[in-house]
Every structure is written in C-alpha cells, then in structure tokens.
Design a protein around this motif. Structure first.
Motif, PDB file in Angstrom:
ATOM      1  N   GLU A 158       0.413  31.250  -6.632  1.00  0.00           N
ATOM      2  CA  GLU A 158       0.120  29.968  -7.273  1.00  0.00           C
ATOM      3  C   GLU A 158       0.058  30.041  -8.790  1.00  0.00           C
ATOM      4  O   GLU A 158       0.239  29.013  -9.458  1.00  0.00           O
ATOM      5  N   GLU A 159      -0.194  31.211  -9.341  1.00  0.00           N
ATOM      6  CA  GLU A 159      -0.352  31.342 -10.793  1.00  0.00           C
ATOM      7  C   GLU A 159       0.654  32.307 -11.401  1.00  0.00           C
ATOM      8  O   GLU A 159       0.506  32.730 -12.547  1.00  0.00           O
ATOM      9  N   GLN A 160       1.654  32.688 -10.609  1.00  0.00           N
ATOM     10  CA  GLN A 160       2.754  33.547 -11.077  1.00  0.00           C
ATOM     11  C   GLN A 160       2.265  34.884 -11.629  1.00  0.00           C
ATOM     12  O   GLN A 160       2.832  35.427 -12.591  1.00  0.00           O
ATOM     13  N   LEU A 161       1.223  35.422 -11.065  1.00  0.00           N
ATOM     14  CA  LEU A 161       0.787  36.762 -11.450  1.00  0.00           C
ATOM     15  C   LEU A 161       1.781  37.766 -10.859  1.00  0.00           C
ATOM     16  O   LEU A 161       1.905  37.882  -9.638  1.00  0.00           O
ATOM     17  N   SER A 162       2.469  38.497 -11.730  1.00  0.00           N
ATOM     18  CA  SER A 162       3.498  39.424 -11.260  1.00  0.00           C
ATOM     19  C   SER A 162       2.936  40.848 -11.149  1.00  0.00           C
ATOM     20  O   SER A 162       2.141  41.284 -11.985  1.00  0.00           O
ATOM     21  N   PHE A 163       3.410  41.548 -10.110  1.00  0.00           N
ATOM     22  CA  PHE A 163       3.006  42.938  -9.887  1.00  0.00           C
ATOM     23  C   PHE A 163       4.199  43.881 -10.073  1.00  0.00           C
ATOM     24  O   PHE A 163       4.145  45.024  -9.636  1.00  0.00           O
ATOM     25  N   LYS A 164       5.260  43.388 -10.730  1.00  0.00           N
ATOM     26  CA  LYS A 164       6.446  44.226 -10.895  1.00  0.00           C
ATOM     27  C   LYS A 164       6.169  45.433 -11.773  1.00  0.00           C
ATOM     28  O   LYS A 164       6.806  46.482 -11.621  1.00  0.00           O
ATOM     29  N   ARG A 165       5.248  45.275 -12.721  1.00  0.00           N
ATOM     30  CA  ARG A 165       4.880  46.403 -13.583  1.00  0.00           C
ATOM     31  C   ARG A 165       3.450  46.863 -13.280  1.00  0.00           C
ATOM     32  O   ARG A 165       2.627  47.099 -14.153  1.00  0.00           O
ATOM     33  N   VAL A 166       3.165  46.937 -11.968  1.00  0.00           N
ATOM     34  CA  VAL A 166       1.881  47.458 -11.486  1.00  0.00           C
ATOM     35  C   VAL A 166       2.173  48.598 -10.523  1.00  0.00           C
ATOM     36  O   VAL A 166       3.045  48.483  -9.661  1.00  0.00           O
ATOM     37  N   ALA A 167       1.467  49.703 -10.694  1.00  0.00           N
ATOM     38  CA  ALA A 167       1.510  50.802  -9.717  1.00  0.00           C
ATOM     39  C   ALA A 167       0.164  50.844  -9.009  1.00  0.00           C
ATOM     40  O   ALA A 167      -0.884  50.603  -9.628  1.00  0.00           O
ATOM     41  N   VAL A 168       0.186  51.121  -7.721  1.00  0.00           N
ATOM     42  CA  VAL A 168      -1.067  51.203  -6.980  1.00  0.00           C
ATOM     43  C   VAL A 168      -1.226  52.598  -6.396  1.00  0.00           C
ATOM     44  O   VAL A 168      -0.251  53.252  -6.010  1.00  0.00           O
ATOM     45  N   VAL A 169      -2.477  53.041  -6.339  1.00  0.00           N
ATOM     46  CA  VAL A 169      -2.822  54.352  -5.794  1.00  0.00           C
ATOM     47  C   VAL A 169      -3.792  54.141  -4.633  1.00  0.00           C
ATOM     48  O   VAL A 169      -4.873  53.569  -4.815  1.00  0.00           O
TER      49      VAL A 169
END
Length: 661
Positions: free
Chosen positions: A92-103
């Motif tokens: 809904e707010e266009q928060l992108s995770f394309k430049r997020v890494a998760v551990v």
C-alpha cells in the motif's frame, strides 16, 4: 465489531502514566529498576506497527544513500504482526525490499525437508513470499549440510554477514528460559554462530512450531550472542502474560548467562518492545508504590498490603505502622490513619470475596456477597475455549452450580481436534472395526473406511485428499465424547452442551485464522437463544497457543454488541483461569472454596479427557498433567488466603468480574 477487547482487561487496572510516562523525568523515576530501555504498548499491534515504521524509515534512508539494508529476522510468533505490517507497507505504501538483505537468526538441524518445517519456510510464509526481495539476498543457515561441515558452515555464515556490512536491525523474541535465538541458558556473551543442542523447553516449543510430538529436532544452528550484539540496533518483541516473569528477569536483574536475553543490557541501542500483559511483572506495573506515588484504589491497596504480608511474613491483621513505613507504604498510613484501619479494610474485602454460592444464595442478604441472590435459580452459560477448559479451570464451581439447582449450559468454542495424538485415532479405529465385526461384519463400506484411515494414520499413505479432514473430524469426535462424559459426571444435562466449532480454529494446523464476524455471530446466536443470567469465560491470556485469547475476544465482541439488550441488564460476566495460571489475589472478586471431596470430583472430571493425558501434543512447558496443575493452583490460592489470616480451605477457584467497556 471490536476485536481486541481482552486488552482492556489489564488496562482498566493500570494507570497509563506507569507505561506511558509523560516526560523524561517521570520515565527515569519509573524505570529505575530497568537496566535496558523498555517501551510498553497497549496491544501487540501497536508495538509491532511502531517497530515496522522504524524499520521502513531506515530502509528508505539506506536506499536513498545507495546502500543495502540488512535485517535480522526471527521465526517466532512475536514477529507475526510486525511482518504483516511490513507486507502492508510494501503493497500500500510502495515500500521496496529490492535493496534489503535478510538474515535468518536460526534454523533447526538437521531437516531432511527444510521447506516443510523450517523457520525459513515460516518466515517466507509470513513475509518474504509477499515482498519484492531478491532471493539472493536471503541468508539462512543450511539445515541439510553434512554434520562434518557444520562448523565450517557456521564460520562462512558469519563471514557472509560481514560482507553485507553487518546487521542493521536485529529482531528477537524471548524464550521461556530467557533464550534469544537458540542461545540457551548458560550461553556466554562471546558465543558465536554454532550448532546448539536444544534443551527440553526448546524442544517442547519446537513441537508446538512443527505440530509433532516425536521426531522433534534435537539441535539448531543459531547466531551466537556476540553476533546478535554486533547488530547496530536490536528490537526484542514479546507479547502476553506467559513471558512476564522471564522479562522481569531479563530487564531488571543483572546480566547473566542464566538468562541470555539479559545480555541486551550490554548493547548501546537495544530495546524491549512489549505489551501491557508481558510487562505485568515489571516493578513499575506490579509494585508501582516502589517507584512513584500512586492513585490508590481498592485493588491497588489490596495488592500492596498482600505484598507487604508476604514481605514480612505476617497475616493482614498483624501488620504494624512500622511494617508500612519500612516498606514504602507510608502513603496508606496517611490515607487510613493507622495500620489497624488499613488492615481491617483489606481483611474485610478479602473475606467478602469468599462464597460457597457462586450462583448467589437465595433468601440471603447479598450486600457483601460477590453474586446477587436473585433471580434464583439462574441460567448459567460457561464458555470453554477447548473441550476441557471448563472442568480444568472451574470444575468445582461447575458442579456446585449444578448441585445448587441452576440451569447450567456449557459451550465449547473450538473442536480441539489438533490436540489429539494419532495414537488415539488408532485406538478408536480399532474399536470401530471391532464394533463392525461384532454387529455388522458384512458392512464393506465401513471396512473400507477403516482400512483407508488406518493406512493414512499409521503409515502416512493417503488414498484421498479428504483423508486428513476425515482424521481431524475423528479427533474432534473423540474430544466431543470426552467433553460430554465430563459434563455428565458433574451433572450438566446433555441437551445443555453446545459445540460451537468457531471457524477461526478449523484450519487443520497450529496456525489459526484471525477472529472474524462469523465467529462472533455464532457466539451472539447462542447468547440470544439462552439469555443467561451468568456467563463464565476463560480469561487465561497466558495460554501459549493463543486460542484462549481469540475465544475470549469472540465472547467479549458478542457481549459488546448485546450489552444494551434488556436481558443483559440482568446478566453478570465472570472470568476464570486455571489451565496456565491463576488470578492474582488483588484482583479476585469471587473465591469459591472447594472441599477435598469436590476436588476429587473435579480431578475425575478432568480425567474423562483421556486424549489430553501424557500423550497430548500441546501440554505446554509444564511437565505436570492438567489435573495436577489445576489442583496445585487451586490449593495455592487457598493457602495464600490462609496465610493472610483467613479461613483454611482445601482449595479455591477464583473469578474476576468483567464489566463491558
């Protein structure tokens, strides 16, 4: 429809200033026993949304700088609402995770099929499958690696995190032993990523997560405490009463390997995000007179005086002015003029909670009785989340209500089917086959049904996609039969036993759906059909599986819709506990004494639920059976009343009145 009214149960008795101080001066005074920053929220949703907003802001800031944001994830229940909010922000707010890494913080080891029962699978279901993250940016311990390579894999895992630039925000939950990740009690602050053998408590939690009682993983790969403390920021999330005791240890006592979560005190940017229920044992919530002046009401006065009795090991009527002055309660002497006056007031208050007539005593002065005398007899409706909570928590009172000629109804809100071991199904299938062979040996349809279900339960071989549902239906039938047997034993008429099968529960797995309008409508229909004078509901919010809270919210939402109806004006709502913990004595408004004979009756009623004995999948972290826990709690309540100078009873079942908000 208001869906989270159970949160108001605690808020009604805790002034806001103790969990939302007005300024830095108040905060410093209230939190002087706390060795790490703590934020207390009214609900888990509010706390989760606050952390999600903080993470979203940091992601956007890092991305604007052209940098990768690294988020450490936990697979526990505490982060579910936070993940849901991040997914909403993405959509809904266009928060992108394309430049997020998760551990991924930890993983069971070994797992032959990691995507069926792993924490990574759980995180994918809750978060990763719903956002635009690059699969190459998902870092998780390998649950299938050969054991000879585990140590090298752990080192490489740490090196990979370092190449990413370290973890920006690490999310944590807390285990009942104070563990963070799978760093069990005894873990040192210098510990690194490693293979950890799980203790009994962690294996029990694993059984809840996996939905199995055997073949639970004996070990896990987990980031070590030093790895966790290397994160730039840490949020530890915790919701619900069942974590209150360990949170007090982690937050207020000195950092120690006995409680690994306490090592967050050593971090410069770590904070605990908890709800009001989880905060219940913190000093500022449980004993506010030790940190601030109080707006004294009857319940807080009772709590303080009971605490003082336990502190100085005296009954109420033997407390002196010196006792009050030396333990920070001189304000009460100012209010009452003397210890004697305060003592008499609270002694009488507690005395008036005790009644052998939970439905009200006819033809009696009810001025100081917890329940009104009229109407008599009453129509009583007991809501039971699972098909045994009624007798576990208030079996003695249930029998007393029946014996005193009230019209008693019991409504089982869920089928409880997932809490039946497969071995129980095998036992009943054998009975069905024997019954067929004895009375209808030529019934080929029943023979085929037996063979199909037995093959599925025993060997895991399914001939039809309907087999799992048929087995669940059998498990529900087993619990229905046990519930009816227990009701008959205490005298509840079979026609007064209701099985609601609320839809939120019927998913066939541990994960349940949220409460919905359908659940509330079913409860409302029953209330409108019966128009009870008394309603009993489970207020046991420490249930580690969350079902009790959803069931309570369903009833409270229904009551909220009906509270202006004419019939409800002559209805009272009482909350019971007992399966997991008992009401604190300062909140008890009705205490029903249970004689030794009635306690045996209650035990026998609980034992009618044979499928919930030693082999039940969800006994929780208490090794005792439910009848043992229940008796211990009931006896402890009676003993506390006796220590305070009141009459000595064998056991007491306790209740708190709920008044619609």
């Amino acid at each position: 429809m208001r869906k989270d009214l159970s949160s108001q149960i605690t808020l009604d008795r805790i002034p806001e200033k103790f969990y939302k101080p007005g300024d830095a001066f108040e905060l410093a005074a209230l939190t002087r026993f706390e060795k790490v920053p703590v934020e207390i929220f009214e609900t888990a949703t509010e706390g989760s949304n606050k952390v999600a907003l903080d993470i979203a802001q940091q992601i956007r800031k890092k991305n604007s700088e052209g940098k990768l944001f690294v988020l450490g994830l936990t697979g526990g229940r505490a982060a579910m609402e936070l993940y849901a909010e991040l997914v909403r922000m993405h959509k809904e707010e266009q928060l992108s995770f394309k430049r997020v890494a998760v551990v991924n913080l930890y993983e069971y080891y070994p797992l032959a099929h990691p995507m069926k029962a792993s924490f990574l699978a759980r995180i994918k279901e809750m978060l990763l499958d719903h956002i635009d993250i690059d699969p190459q940016n998902i870092l998780s311990p390998d649950a299938t690696i050969d054991r000879t390579n585990v140590m090298r894999h752990c080192k490489e895992f740490e090196e990979h995190i370092e190449k990413l630039g370290g973890i920006d925000v690490q999310l944590l939950g807390i285990g009942r032993g104070g563990n963070i990740g799978f760093n069990e009690p005894g873990s040192q602050p210098a510990s690194h990523t490693r293979l950890i053998m799980l203790n009994s408590d962690s294996r029990k939690e694993a059984s809840l997560h996996l939905g199995i009682t055997d073949q639970v993983p004996v070990s896990a790969i987990s980031l070590g405490i030093e790895n966790i403390l290397n994160a730039k920021q840490i949020f530890l999330l915790s919701w619900g009463e069942d974590k209150a005791e360990i949170l007090k240890t982690a937050i207020e006592e000195l950092a120690s390997p006995a409680c690994p979560a306490s090592f967050l005190q050593l971090h410069q940017n770590a904070s605990y995000i908890i709800d009001i229920h989880a905060a219940g044992d913190l000093t500022r919530i449980s004993k506010p007179w030790l940190v601030s002046s109080c707006a004294w009401d009857d319940k807080l006065i009772r709590r303080a005086i009971v605490w003082l009795c336990q502190k100085v090991d005296k009954p109420i009527l033997k407390l002196t002015d010196k006792d009050y002055n030396e333990h920070g309660l001189s304000e009460l002497l100012t209010m009452f003029g003397s210890a004697y006056n305060a003592n008499i007031k609270i002694f009488n208050d507690l005395q008036h909670t005790i009644t052998g007539w939970p439905g009200g005593k006819p033809n009696a002065d009810d001025t100081h009785r917890p329940e009104r005398a009229l109407p008599f007899p009453k129509k009583v409706l007991v809501f039971s989340p699972h098909p045994d909570d009624d007798v576990i928590s208030m079996g003695g009172t249930l029998k007393r209500l029946v014996d005193q000629h009230h019209e008693v109804h019991v409504a089982y809100q869920t089928s409880g089917n997932i809490a039946v071991n497969d071995e129980e199904v095998v036992r009943f299938l054998a009975f069905v086959k024997g019954f067929k062979d004895m009375f209808d040996p030529q019934n080929e349809h029943l023979q085929k049904t037996y063979e199909t279900l037995a093959s599925y339960v025993v060997n895991g071989i399914s001939n039809s996609k309907d087999d799992p549902q048929k087995v669940l239906a059998m498990k529900g039938l087993i619990r229905r039969g046990e519930a009816k047997a227990a009701c008959r034993y205490v005298g509840v008429a079979s026609k007064n036993v209701h099985f609601l099968n609320l839809p939120f529960y019927e998913t066939g797995s541990i994960k349940k759906n949220p409460i919905s309008e359908k659940d509330v409508l079913i409860v409302k229909q029953l209330l409108n059909d019966l128009h009870p004078h008394q309603i009993y509901v489970a207020g046991d919010l420490a249930d580690p599986h969350g079902t009790h809270k959803v069931c309570l919210d369903a009833v409270l939402a229904a009551i909220d819709d009906l509270k202006h109806e004419e019939w409800f004006k002559d209805c009272r709502v009482w909350m019971y506990r007992g399966a997991w913990m008992e009401w604190e004595i300062d909140h008890i408004e009705m205490a029903v004494p249970i004689s030794p004979e009635e306690l045996r009756y209650k035990r026998n009623a609980i034992l009618k639920h044979q499928s919930q004995m030693e082999s039940a999948p969800f006994l929780g972290n208490d090794d005792r059976l439910f009848w043992q826990r229940s008796e211990a709690r009931n006896k402890a309540t009676a003993e506390l009343y006796n220590q305070l100078g009141l009459a000595a009873y064998e056991a007491i079942e306790a209740f708190v009145r709920y008044i619609p908000v």
